[in-house]
Design a protein around this motif. Structure first.
Motif, PDB file in Angstrom:
ATOM      1  N   GLY A 104     -37.723  -0.906 -27.835  1.00 54.99           N
ATOM      2  CA  GLY A 104     -37.805  -0.004 -26.698  1.00 54.99           C
ATOM      3  C   GLY A 104     -36.602   0.920 -26.600  1.00 54.99           C
ATOM      4  O   GLY A 104     -36.230   1.352 -25.505  1.00 54.99           O
ATOM      5  N   PHE A 105     -35.986   1.229 -27.751  1.00 54.00           N
ATOM      6  CA  PHE A 105     -34.822   2.097 -27.802  1.00 54.00           C
ATOM      7  C   PHE A 105     -35.196   3.417 -28.462  1.00 54.00           C
ATOM      8  O   PHE A 105     -36.237   3.547 -29.095  1.00 54.00           O
ATOM      9  N   GLU A 106     -34.300   4.404 -28.320  1.00 52.85           N
ATOM     10  CA  GLU A 106     -34.486   5.672 -29.017  1.00 52.85           C
ATOM     11  C   GLU A 106     -34.162   5.475 -30.504  1.00 52.85           C
ATOM     12  O   GLU A 106     -33.241   4.725 -30.844  1.00 52.85           O
ATOM     13  N   PRO A 107     -34.866   6.151 -31.399  1.00 48.40           N
ATOM     14  CA  PRO A 107     -34.594   6.009 -32.846  1.00 48.40           C
ATOM     15  C   PRO A 107     -33.371   6.820 -33.257  1.00 48.40           C
ATOM     16  O   PRO A 107     -33.445   7.767 -34.022  1.00 48.40           O
ATOM     17  N   GLU A 108     -32.229   6.418 -32.737  1.00 44.08           N
ATOM     18  CA  GLU A 108     -30.957   7.111 -32.952  1.00 44.08           C
ATOM     19  C   GLU A 108     -29.921   6.052 -33.276  1.00 44.08           C
ATOM     20  O   GLU A 108     -29.962   4.947 -32.730  1.00 44.08           O
ATOM     21  N   VAL A 109     -29.002   6.347 -34.175  1.00 46.80           N
ATOM     22  CA  VAL A 109     -28.181   5.306 -34.779  1.00 46.80           C
ATOM     23  C   VAL A 109     -27.379   4.498 -33.760  1.00 46.80           C
ATOM     24  O   VAL A 109     -27.340   3.270 -33.823  1.00 46.80           O
ATOM     25  N   ALA A 110     -26.724   5.161 -32.795  1.00 47.57           N
ATOM     26  CA  ALA A 110     -25.917   4.410 -31.825  1.00 47.57           C
ATOM     27  C   ALA A 110     -26.783   3.529 -30.939  1.00 47.57           C
ATOM     28  O   ALA A 110     -26.379   2.431 -30.548  1.00 47.57           O
ATOM     29  N   SER A 111     -27.995   4.009 -30.627  1.00 54.05           N
ATOM     30  CA  SER A 111     -28.904   3.254 -29.774  1.00 54.05           C
ATOM     31  C   SER A 111     -29.500   2.049 -30.486  1.00 54.05           C
ATOM     32  O   SER A 111     -30.181   1.236 -29.862  1.00 54.05           O
ATOM     33  N   ILE A 112     -29.284   1.948 -31.789  1.00 50.68           N
ATOM     34  CA  ILE A 112     -29.737   0.788 -32.551  1.00 50.68           C
ATOM     35  C   ILE A 112     -28.556  -0.076 -32.982  1.00 50.68           C
ATOM     36  O   ILE A 112     -28.571  -1.299 -32.827  1.00 50.68           O
ATOM     37  N   ALA A 113     -27.500   0.554 -33.474  1.00 55.46           N
ATOM     38  CA  ALA A 113     -26.360  -0.200 -34.003  1.00 55.46           C
ATOM     39  C   ALA A 113     -25.650  -0.998 -32.922  1.00 55.46           C
ATOM     40  O   ALA A 113     -25.368  -2.192 -33.105  1.00 55.46           O
ATOM     41  N   ARG A 192     -31.046   9.317 -22.069  1.00 57.29           N
ATOM     42  CA  ARG A 192     -32.155   8.690 -22.784  1.00 57.29           C
ATOM     43  C   ARG A 192     -31.642   8.008 -24.048  1.00 57.29           C
ATOM     44  O   ARG A 192     -32.176   6.991 -24.482  1.00 57.29           O
ATOM     45  N   ILE A 193     -30.610   8.588 -24.673  1.00 56.80           N
ATOM     46  CA  ILE A 193     -29.962   7.940 -25.808  1.00 56.80           C
ATOM     47  C   ILE A 193     -28.721   7.235 -25.278  1.00 56.80           C
ATOM     48  O   ILE A 193     -27.792   7.871 -24.806  1.00 56.80           O
ATOM     49  N   ASP A 194     -28.720   5.911 -25.313  1.00 57.39           N
ATOM     50  CA  ASP A 194     -27.628   5.120 -24.761  1.00 57.39           C
ATOM     51  C   ASP A 194     -27.208   4.109 -25.815  1.00 57.39           C
ATOM     52  O   ASP A 194     -28.046   3.578 -26.542  1.00 57.39           O
ATOM     53  N   SER A 195     -25.912   3.857 -25.875  1.00 59.69           N
ATOM     54  CA  SER A 195     -25.415   2.984 -26.939  1.00 59.69           C
ATOM     55  C   SER A 195     -25.590   1.496 -26.643  1.00 59.69           C
ATOM     56  O   SER A 195     -25.162   0.663 -27.434  1.00 59.69           O
ATOM     57  N   LEU A 196     -26.214   1.127 -25.549  1.00 59.86           N
ATOM     58  CA  LEU A 196     -26.497  -0.287 -25.304  1.00 59.86           C
ATOM     59  C   LEU A 196     -27.737  -0.483 -24.446  1.00 59.86           C
ATOM     60  O   LEU A 196     -28.587  -1.310 -24.762  1.00 59.86           O
ATOM     61  N   VAL A 197     -27.855   0.271 -23.360  1.00 60.20           N
ATOM     62  CA  VAL A 197     -28.910   0.014 -22.377  1.00 60.20           C
ATOM     63  C   VAL A 197     -30.013   1.058 -22.509  1.00 60.20           C
ATOM     64  O   VAL A 197     -29.772   2.240 -22.271  1.00 60.20           O
TER      65      VAL A 197
END
Length: 212
Positions: A104-113, A192-197
């Motif tokens: 349920g995250f954005e497909p963006e590196v920080a939002s996954i890593a 919408r792009i968040d590095s944790l939540v």
């Protein structure tokens, strides 16, 4: 009038947030198995990938040791993202989108890593804090718009299944669940792009507030 502003991502509670984090770790484990992008260390969802305290007599400081662990987990994710960026229609790009959609995250590196680092290195601490495992996926059917029906069936057959501990769930609901009741107005800001939540957490909190 008194009020408050939250410039960091809000959550509706630990139970739903860690469900998303653990689901994404589970998805990453399945979808990167046998590739150069697999996470190192322990893959069991109920355990941290590595111990987070340096061995006795370790010369490095605790901070340096833990930062090294973070790099170990983040590096294969960064490699996957780089490969996906180089070939947007390739296998790596599909893996990245599938992992993000399951969590349920954005497909963006920080939002996954960053979420993967959090749950992969913090599971032991989370269980110790709550007195057990907060999340279970027994009987859950995973679905993703980024997967074909055959891919989803294979994923559901292979993904690790875990059981939530009643004491952990009770503790999370008692101490880490939003009630939606505020003594002063609260304004939240959430990318919408968040590095944790993930942004869905902000939307869920809004529904709880409306119901209260």
């Amino acid at each position: 009038m008194l009020g408050a502003i939250s410039a960091c991502g809000v959550t509706d509670g630990w139970e739903s947030l860690f469900a998303q984090l653990i689901d994404m770790r589970a998805a990453y484990n399945v979808l990167t198995e046998g590739t150069p992008y697999a996470l190192p260390g322990e893959h069991d969802l109920l355990k941290s990938a590595f111990p987070m305290d340096p061995p006795a007599g370790e010369a490095a400081s605790s901070d340096a040791f833990r930062n090294g662990r973070i790099v170990q987990i983040a590096m294969p994710v960064l490699m996957l993202a780089q490969a996906a960026a180089a070939n947007p229609d390739g296998r790596e790009a599909r893996i990245l989108k599938q992992v993000a959609s399951i969590g349920g995250f954005e497909p963006e590196v920080a939002s996954i890593a960053f979420p993967l680092v959090t749950v992969a290195l913090g599971m032991d601490d989370l269980k110790a804090t709550l007195g057990g495992n907060i999340y279970g996926n027994i009987g859950k059917t995973y679905a993703s718009p980024e997967m074909t029906g055959e891919e989803a069936a294979a994923f559901n057959a292979k993904v690790q299944r875990i059981t939530a501990g009643p004491a952990a769930v009770a503790n999370a609901r008692r101490w880490h669940q939003a009630t939606g009741r505020f003594d002063v107005p609260l304004v939240t800001i959430h990318n919408r792009i968040d590095s944790l939540v993930p942004y869905a957490q902000s939307e869920a909190l809004g529904r709880i507030v409306a119901a209260a």
